[in-house]
Scaffold this active site. Sequence first.
Site, short mmCIF file in Angstrom:
data_model
loop_
_atom_site.label_atom_id
_atom_site.label_comp_id
_atom_site.label_asym_id
_atom_site.label_seq_id
_atom_site.Cartn_x
_atom_site.Cartn_y
_atom_site.Cartn_z
CB SER A 151 -0.92 -0.02 1.22
OG SER A 151 -0.67 1.08 2.06
CE LYS A 152 0.95 4.12 -5.86
NZ LYS A 152 0.50 4.88 -6.98
NE ARG A 153 -4.05 5.34 2.40
CZ ARG A 153 -4.72 4.48 3.17
NH1 ARG A 153 -4.67 4.58 4.48
NH2 ARG A 153 -5.45 3.53 2.63
#
Length: 486
Positions: A239-241
């Site tokens: 996940s990019k976050r």
Amino acid sequence: MSNIRTRFAPSPTGFLHLGSARTALFNWAYARHHGGTFVLRIEDTDRERSTVESEAALIDGLRWLGLDWDEGPYRQSERGDRHTAVVEQLISEGKAYRCVCTKEELEERKEATLAAGGKWTYDGRCRDAGYGADCGEHTVRLRLPEEGVLGWDDLVFGPSGQDASEIGDKIIQRSDGGALFHLSVVVDDIDMGITHVIRGADHHANTPFQVALYQAMGAELPHFAHVPLIVGPSGKKLSKRRDPVSIEAFRAQGYLPEGLRNWLIRLGWSHGDDELFSREEIIEKFDLDGVGRASGQADPDKLAWVNQQHIKQAAMDDLIAGLEPHWSKYLDASPDRDGRLEQAIDLNRDRAKTLDEMAQLCSVLLREEVDLAAEEAAKAVKKHLKPAALPLVESLFAALVKLEVEEWSESQLESVFEAVAAHHDNVKLGKIAQPVRVAVTGGPVSPGIYETMVVIGRDRCLPRLESAIEVMRERAAQAASPPPAG
Ligand code: GLU
């Protein structure tokens, strides 16, 4: 040189992502291993999302990782005329056709089909209408075979394919004349003589239609190798976050290019039980038969370990250059190359997992001042610069003052410490070393005390010990006459 040709074909719409970097690495390694050619092609046909900054970041990331290319960067946007010419050719051969169905019409028919419980693919309304160039606004669709499987033997997934009837005649040219992704990729791969298309498994589902394009163009299929995606340590999609996913982020955290490259090559590829690979070893050992179908797990602990192994072996010049952006967090100025820096780095090669950590560990040895009154020193001062240690440190100081600069070596320091310990009822060496460590570094953690004192040097150690003695004396005085209660 063999005739093997691979390519990395990123879309310049963001940073260099971990997954893309791994794809680039596999293509590069495969070409290098076989003495082939590695091509860089920037797929910038999405004008709205492509940026020059992103292209620069991609190139910068590849260079940093040590992945050099033999041809390119080609830009797909510069090949628009060629893509249009191929579409014209396919129309003239009856392999593609103009379609005048509007978006709204298609949407309506699709909804009706789905509502009736059917599956939607283009229904072929314009397939045999024979529209000419004067038909007004139109798209162009590829005419798929009516039956049969569009298949290939994937080098990772094995025999793969899909019934042509399940796919339908997809658009290859938009109404504004721009080529669609599938067409430009296939035309470019054919024109550039790509023999092996190595890419993320997310493209596996695109491949049947691309196979149809190869067939329509009368071209031989390249070998396809779809590489399983990278997942996080818990097995979930990255996940990019939550996860660091840009190469730039890893670089900023102080991973070496060698370390990150080594970690990346093992995400989805194995070679026996080997874990450590230099650039040369990757070239020597990489092949597609070592790529499995299981997802590569991006384990940060593994990355830290691999990176540390590369820090141990890295050339001093490379480490010093890599450390440059990390000093400002820990020191007022970057340290000079005066011999102490090199010693400090060597002492910490076994401990530092990243360059950032290396800078932090070295800064303990290289800082110009130690301020025992500073807040960050308070805990160590309270715990280790106790009045009880005062006689030990005083004796040590008295003995150290007699050492000349040339005598300030690990072995001489050891003798002095041992003599002082013997003089004080054979007290354990740690009882002397720990207050001395706090005195000379300002904190309770450093490499061995003798090595530490050698790197810090006589001229800095002695005044720091004097300051520590003063602190201890003050504490002793306070203990003797506690402030009145109340
Ligand atoms: N430009 C595509 C992407 O970035 C790659 C296309 C391909 O590898 O075939 O996903």
